[in-house]
Design a protein around this motif. Sequence first.
Motif, PDB file in Angstrom:
ATOM      1  N   THR A  28       0.924  -1.169  -0.067  1.00  0.00           N
ATOM      2  CA  THR A  28      -0.028   0.007  -0.018  1.00  0.00           C
ATOM      3  C   THR A  28       1.018   1.144  -0.060  1.00  0.00           C
ATOM      4  OG1 THR A  28      -1.826  -1.281   1.224  1.00  0.00           O
ATOM      5  CG2 THR A  28      -1.973   1.202   1.214  1.00  0.00           C
ATOM      6  N   ARG A  29       0.860   1.886  -0.783  1.00  0.00           N
ATOM      7  CA  ARG A  29       1.620   3.284  -1.247  1.00  0.00           C
ATOM      8  C   ARG A  29       0.634   4.609  -1.362  1.00  0.00           C
ATOM      9  NH1 ARG A  29       6.891   1.962  -3.224  1.00  0.00           N
ATOM     10  NH2 ARG A  29       7.427   0.333  -1.649  1.00  0.00           N
ATOM     11  N   VAL A  30       1.066   5.609  -0.813  1.00  0.00           N
ATOM     12  CA  VAL A  30       0.379   6.955  -0.798  1.00  0.00           C
ATOM     13  C   VAL A  30       1.145   7.805  -1.869  1.00  0.00           C
ATOM     14  CG1 VAL A  30      -0.409   8.789   0.155  1.00  0.00           C
ATOM     15  CG2 VAL A  30      -0.560   6.882   1.371  1.00  0.00           C
ATOM     16  N   PHE A  31       0.510   8.058  -3.000  1.00  0.00           N
ATOM     17  CA  PHE A  31       1.138   9.076  -4.052  1.00  0.00           C
ATOM     18  C   PHE A  31       0.365  10.499  -3.958  1.00  0.00           C
ATOM     19  CE2 PHE A  31       1.527   4.670  -5.867  1.00  0.00           C
ATOM     20  CZ  PHE A  31       2.773   4.524  -6.041  1.00  0.00           C
ATOM     21  N   GLY A  32       0.765  11.395  -3.424  1.00  0.00           N
ATOM     22  CA  GLY A  32       0.266  12.601  -3.046  1.00  0.00           C
ATOM     23  C   GLY A  32      -0.786  12.419  -2.341  1.00  0.00           C
ATOM     24  N   ASP A  33      -2.016  12.771  -2.628  1.00  0.00           N
ATOM     25  CA  ASP A  33      -3.199  12.362  -1.940  1.00  0.00           C
ATOM     26  C   ASP A  33      -4.119  11.271  -2.183  1.00  0.00           C
ATOM     27  OD1 ASP A  33      -2.824  14.659  -0.149  1.00  0.00           O
ATOM     28  OD2 ASP A  33      -4.183  15.838  -1.695  1.00  0.00           O
ATOM     29  N   SER A  34      -3.570  10.337  -3.071  1.00  0.00           N
ATOM     30  CA  SER A  34      -4.071   9.238  -3.613  1.00  0.00           C
ATOM     31  C   SER A  34      -3.403   7.952  -2.884  1.00  0.00           C
ATOM     32  CB  SER A  34      -4.227   9.198  -5.134  1.00  0.00           C
ATOM     33  OG  SER A  34      -4.584  10.437  -5.454  1.00  0.00           O
ATOM     34  N   THR A  35      -4.047   6.776  -2.863  1.00  0.00           N
ATOM     35  CA  THR A  35      -3.704   5.744  -2.435  1.00  0.00           C
ATOM     36  C   THR A  35      -3.823   4.385  -3.220  1.00  0.00           C
ATOM     37  OG1 THR A  35      -4.622   6.111  -0.080  1.00  0.00           O
ATOM     38  CG2 THR A  35      -3.806   3.855  -0.493  1.00  0.00           C
ATOM     39  N   GLY A  53      -2.287  -7.725 -12.086  1.00  0.00           N
ATOM     40  CA  GLY A  53      -3.867  -8.011 -12.653  1.00  0.00           C
ATOM     41  C   GLY A  53      -4.818  -7.496 -11.947  1.00  0.00           C
ATOM     42  N   VAL A  54      -4.585  -7.303 -10.458  1.00  0.00           N
ATOM     43  CA  VAL A  54      -5.753  -6.743  -9.531  1.00  0.00           C
ATOM     44  C   VAL A  54      -4.909  -5.989  -8.632  1.00  0.00           C
ATOM     45  CG1 VAL A  54      -7.552  -7.342  -7.916  1.00  0.00           C
ATOM     46  CG2 VAL A  54      -6.865  -8.727  -9.754  1.00  0.00           C
ATOM     47  N   ALA A  55      -5.511  -4.479  -8.412  1.00  0.00           N
ATOM     48  CA  ALA A  55      -5.093  -3.460  -7.645  1.00  0.00           C
ATOM     49  C   ALA A  55      -6.448  -2.525  -7.478  1.00  0.00           C
ATOM     50  CB  ALA A  55      -3.974  -2.582  -8.560  1.00  0.00           C
ATOM     51  N   GLU A  56      -6.046  -2.035  -6.669  1.00  0.00           N
ATOM     52  CA  GLU A  56      -6.916  -0.690  -6.152  1.00  0.00           C
ATOM     53  C   GLU A  56      -6.111   0.720  -5.948  1.00  0.00           C
ATOM     54  OE1 GLU A  56      -9.542   0.247  -1.944  1.00  0.00           O
ATOM     55  OE2 GLU A  56      -9.679  -1.765  -3.162  1.00  0.00           O
ATOM     56  N   TYR A  57      -7.063   1.653  -6.602  1.00  0.00           N
ATOM     57  CA  TYR A  57      -6.216   3.032  -6.606  1.00  0.00           C
ATOM     58  C   TYR A  57      -7.475   3.809  -6.158  1.00  0.00           C
ATOM     59  CZ  TYR A  57      -3.170   6.965  -7.845  1.00  0.00           C
ATOM     60  OH  TYR A  57      -2.482   7.946  -7.837  1.00  0.00           O
ATOM     61  N   THR A  58      -7.271   4.718  -5.149  1.00  0.00           N
ATOM     62  CA  THR A  58      -8.134   5.686  -4.550  1.00  0.00           C
ATOM     63  C   THR A  58      -7.803   6.847  -4.902  1.00  0.00           C
ATOM     64  OG1 THR A  58      -9.134   3.969  -3.029  1.00  0.00           O
ATOM     65  CG2 THR A  58      -9.951   6.243  -2.701  1.00  0.00           C
ATOM     66  N   TRP A  59      -8.400   7.894  -5.476  1.00  0.00           N
ATOM     67  CA  TRP A  59      -7.773   9.027  -5.723  1.00  0.00           C
ATOM     68  C   TRP A  59      -8.351  10.175  -4.612  1.00  0.00           C
ATOM     69  CZ3 TRP A  59      -8.900   5.981  -9.610  1.00  0.00           C
ATOM     70  CH2 TRP A  59      -8.173   6.299 -10.877  1.00  0.00           C
ATOM     71  N   HIS A  60      -7.888  11.380  -4.101  1.00  0.00           N
ATOM     72  CA  HIS A  60      -8.040  12.061  -3.165  1.00  0.00           C
ATOM     73  C   HIS A  60      -9.533  12.682  -3.034  1.00  0.00           C
ATOM     74  CE1 HIS A  60      -7.464  15.010  -6.235  1.00  0.00           C
ATOM     75  NE2 HIS A  60      -8.295  15.904  -5.606  1.00  0.00           N
ATOM     76  N   ASN A  61     -10.233  12.722  -4.125  1.00  0.00           N
ATOM     77  CA  ASN A  61     -11.607  12.984  -4.287  1.00  0.00           C
ATOM     78  C   ASN A  61     -12.621  11.926  -4.202  1.00  0.00           C
ATOM     79  OD1 ASN A  61     -11.449  11.485  -6.794  1.00  0.00           O
ATOM     80  ND2 ASN A  61     -11.642  13.328  -7.921  1.00  0.00           N
ATOM     81  N   GLY A  62     -12.194  10.624  -3.713  1.00  0.00           N
ATOM     82  CA  GLY A  62     -13.019   9.625  -3.263  1.00  0.00           C
ATOM     83  C   GLY A  62     -13.130   8.457  -4.359  1.00  0.00           C
ATOM     84  N   ILE A  63     -12.980   8.688  -5.615  1.00  0.00           N
ATOM     85  CA  ILE A  63     -12.964   7.813  -6.857  1.00  0.00           C
ATOM     86  C   ILE A  63     -12.494   6.852  -6.461  1.00  0.00           C
ATOM     87  CG2 ILE A  63     -12.809   7.563  -9.127  1.00  0.00           C
ATOM     88  CD1 ILE A  63     -13.733  10.627  -9.482  1.00  0.00           C
ATOM     89  N   CYS A  64     -12.685   5.540  -6.646  1.00  0.00           N
ATOM     90  CA  CYS A  64     -11.888   4.414  -6.535  1.00  0.00           C
ATOM     91  C   CYS A  64     -11.938   3.364  -7.937  1.00  0.00           C
ATOM     92  CB  CYS A  64     -12.374   3.745  -5.211  1.00  0.00           C
ATOM     93  SG  CYS A  64     -11.602   2.229  -4.779  1.00  0.00           S
ATOM     94  N   TYR A  65     -10.755   2.887  -8.122  1.00  0.00           N
ATOM     95  CA  TYR A  65     -10.861   1.947  -9.228  1.00  0.00           C
ATOM     96  C   TYR A  65     -10.198   0.664  -8.696  1.00  0.00           C
ATOM     97  CZ  TYR A  65      -8.353  -0.429 -13.232  1.00  0.00           C
ATOM     98  OH  TYR A  65      -7.785  -1.344 -14.117  1.00  0.00           O
ATOM     99  N   ILE A  80     -15.068   1.022 -11.485  1.00  0.00           N
ATOM    100  CA  ILE A  80     -14.856   2.491 -11.100  1.00  0.00           C
ATOM    101  C   ILE A  80     -15.949   2.791 -10.376  1.00  0.00           C
ATOM    102  CG2 ILE A  80     -14.564   4.916 -11.507  1.00  0.00           C
ATOM    103  CD1 ILE A  80     -13.147   4.000 -14.024  1.00  0.00           C
ATOM    104  N   ARG A  81     -15.694   3.215  -8.990  1.00  0.00           N
ATOM    105  CA  ARG A  81     -16.865   3.946  -7.964  1.00  0.00           C
ATOM    106  C   ARG A  81     -16.556   5.303  -7.740  1.00  0.00           C
ATOM    107  NH1 ARG A  81     -14.629  -0.296  -5.147  1.00  0.00           N
ATOM    108  NH2 ARG A  81     -14.211   0.834  -3.376  1.00  0.00           N
ATOM    109  N   TRP A  82     -17.695   5.993  -7.751  1.00  0.00           N
ATOM    110  CA  TRP A  82     -17.631   7.497  -7.529  1.00  0.00           C
ATOM    111  C   TRP A  82     -18.075   7.486  -5.816  1.00  0.00           C
ATOM    112  CZ3 TRP A  82     -18.243   5.558 -12.309  1.00  0.00           C
ATOM    113  CH2 TRP A  82     -17.385   5.997 -13.339  1.00  0.00           C
TER     114      TRP A  82
END
Length: 193
Positions: A28-35, A53-65, A80-82
């Motif tokens: 788990t890594r934090v890049f700026g305000d995203s995880t 093949g499978v990862a999770e990325y969550t932006w600072h605005n709450g959008i999750c991939y 993608i979840r908003w």
Amino acid sequence: MSGVAKKPKKRRTTKEPKKKEPVPEVVTRVFGDSTYKGIIREDHFGAQYLETGVAEYTWHNGICYEGPFVASDIVGKGKIRWPDGSHYEGELRDGKRHGDGIFHSADGATSYRGQWYCGNRHGHGYLAFDALQSSYYEGCWLNGKKHGEGCQVWPRGNKYAGQWILGKMHGRGTMTWITANGTEQYTGLWEDS
């Protein structure tokens, strides 16, 4: 002496043991305000990139991939979840909806199932305007607008089937209106309706 030449002796070479590739581990890594939660790889120059093949990325605005990364790019089938509850599941390219996919809006009623191009509805698709899917558009899209052959049904049951140009009824088509006395119908040419 015999005329037979001796075969040269084969030299034994010692093989260097193969270096074992380190087993990639999920981090788990934090890049700026995203995880990011997934595998981080390193190329032969030491540069790191996201590839799994499978990862999770969550932006600072709450959008999750959730889905694959290829060379730090969102590519393949994913979700993608908003923050408002909207969600998409399907094919992605360059982080955008691209290919076949299904989008459900936060209201729980509006949904689109079909083809996408660079984040826009594009190709053939079905857009439902209500949860019962009694009000809908099914047909062709171009850059997010109804374009080509399509059929739209409104909440009262009125229906248009025919040609569309950039979101408007344009060209040959049939409109059917539901009235108190039954139905009325017009078939003919439409212009920017």
